[in-house]
Design a protein around this motif. Sequence first.
Motif, short mmCIF file in Angstrom:
data_model
loop_
_atom_site.label_atom_id
_atom_site.label_comp_id
_atom_site.label_asym_id
_atom_site.label_seq_id
_atom_site.Cartn_x
_atom_site.Cartn_y
_atom_site.Cartn_z
N SER A 78 0.83 -1.21 0.00
CA SER A 78 0.00 0.00 0.00
C SER A 78 0.86 1.25 0.00
CB SER A 78 -0.92 0.01 1.21
OG SER A 78 -1.76 -1.10 1.21
N ILE A 79 1.92 1.27 0.79
CA ILE A 79 2.82 2.42 0.83
C ILE A 79 3.50 2.59 -0.52
CG2 ILE A 79 4.95 3.31 1.86
CD1 ILE A 79 3.96 2.10 4.51
N PHE A 80 3.92 1.49 -1.13
CA PHE A 80 4.53 1.54 -2.46
C PHE A 80 3.58 2.19 -3.47
CE2 PHE A 80 4.75 -0.59 -6.61
CZ PHE A 80 5.98 -0.11 -7.04
N LEU A 81 2.32 1.76 -3.47
CA LEU A 81 1.35 2.33 -4.41
C LEU A 81 1.11 3.81 -4.13
CD1 LEU A 81 -1.32 -0.51 -4.68
CD2 LEU A 81 0.42 0.14 -6.35
N PHE A 82 1.04 4.18 -2.85
CA PHE A 82 0.80 5.57 -2.48
C PHE A 82 1.96 6.46 -2.92
CE2 PHE A 82 0.83 9.07 0.68
CZ PHE A 82 -0.40 9.62 0.37
N ILE A 83 3.19 6.01 -2.70
CA ILE A 83 4.36 6.79 -3.09
C ILE A 83 4.44 6.90 -4.61
CG2 ILE A 83 6.88 6.79 -3.15
CD1 ILE A 83 6.77 5.73 -0.27
N LYS A 84 4.12 5.81 -5.30
CA LYS A 84 4.10 5.85 -6.76
C LYS A 84 3.06 6.84 -7.26
CE LYS A 84 4.34 2.75 -10.62
NZ LYS A 84 4.61 1.42 -11.06
N PHE A 85 1.90 6.87 -6.62
CA PHE A 85 0.83 7.80 -6.96
C PHE A 85 1.29 9.24 -6.75
CE2 PHE A 85 -2.97 10.19 -5.53
CZ PHE A 85 -3.72 10.11 -6.70
N LEU A 86 1.93 9.52 -5.62
CA LEU A 86 2.40 10.88 -5.33
C LEU A 86 3.52 11.30 -6.27
CD1 LEU A 86 2.43 11.09 -1.43
CD2 LEU A 86 0.80 12.09 -3.02
N SER A 87 4.38 10.38 -6.66
CA SER A 87 5.50 10.73 -7.53
C SER A 87 5.01 11.19 -8.90
CB SER A 87 6.48 9.57 -7.66
OG SER A 87 5.89 8.50 -8.37
N ARG A 88 3.87 10.71 -9.36
CA ARG A 88 3.30 11.19 -10.63
C ARG A 88 3.02 12.68 -10.57
NH1 ARG A 88 -1.29 6.87 -12.42
NH2 ARG A 88 0.13 5.28 -13.19
N PHE A 89 2.45 13.13 -9.45
CA PHE A 89 2.13 14.54 -9.32
C PHE A 89 3.38 15.39 -9.19
CE2 PHE A 89 -1.91 12.66 -7.78
CZ PHE A 89 -2.72 13.22 -8.75
N LYS A 90 4.40 14.88 -8.50
CA LYS A 90 5.64 15.64 -8.36
C LYS A 90 6.32 15.80 -9.70
CE LYS A 90 6.86 15.07 -3.58
NZ LYS A 90 7.93 14.77 -2.64
N LYS A 91 6.32 14.76 -10.54
CA LYS A 91 6.93 14.86 -11.86
C LYS A 91 6.22 15.90 -12.70
CE LYS A 91 8.78 10.20 -12.17
NZ LYS A 91 8.68 8.91 -12.86
N LYS A 92 4.89 15.93 -12.64
CA LYS A 92 4.12 16.91 -13.40
C LYS A 92 4.42 18.32 -12.92
CE LYS A 92 0.35 13.89 -14.77
NZ LYS A 92 -1.07 13.57 -14.63
N GLU A 93 4.55 18.50 -11.60
CA GLU A 93 4.87 19.82 -11.06
C GLU A 93 6.26 20.26 -11.52
OE1 GLU A 93 4.51 19.89 -6.84
OE2 GLU A 93 2.37 19.43 -6.87
N GLU A 94 7.22 19.34 -11.51
CA GLU A 94 8.57 19.68 -11.91
C GLU A 94 8.62 20.05 -13.39
OE1 GLU A 94 10.98 16.37 -10.83
OE2 GLU A 94 10.79 16.76 -8.69
N GLU A 95 7.86 19.33 -14.22
CA GLU A 95 7.83 19.65 -15.64
C GLU A 95 7.25 21.03 -15.88
OE1 GLU A 95 5.65 16.55 -17.51
OE2 GLU A 95 7.17 15.02 -17.09
N VAL A 96 6.24 21.40 -15.12
CA VAL A 96 5.60 22.70 -15.29
C VAL A 96 6.52 23.81 -14.79
CG1 VAL A 96 3.68 24.14 -14.50
CG2 VAL A 96 3.28 21.78 -15.18
N LYS A 97 7.29 23.57 -13.74
CA LYS A 97 8.12 24.59 -13.15
C LYS A 97 9.37 24.91 -13.97
CE LYS A 97 6.79 23.93 -8.34
NZ LYS A 97 7.25 23.58 -7.00
#
Length: 124
Positions: A78-97
Amino acid sequence: MWNEFKKFAMKGNVIDLAVGVIIGGAFGKIVSSLVADIIMPIVTILVGKVNVSDLAYGPLKYGIFIQSIIDFLIIAFSIFLFIKFLSRFKKKEEEVKVVVEIDKKEELLAEIRDLLRAEKDFSK
């Protein structure tokens, strides 16, 4: 010393860690209940009407150990899935920034370069 402690305790990382520990404890209870009340009874039916938590060899209660391993695996997954889910949003934020800001001097130099190239190409 008290002021230093307050600064340390009020940093974002410490507060995030405290919230994570509290949520993790509650999540652990939910997963333990899931394993004990839903998954293990299904395993008991499949194994043949044996309560897994009652499995023991003398004083060694390996059934409870098996149940704890299943708890751990579910929590880790569950933690693995949650971290994977959060990393998607961080990558999108980094691409936008990623915005390249050019200094005014560099911009003027680039314009001069382009004008010189254009003048050189025109004179040929």
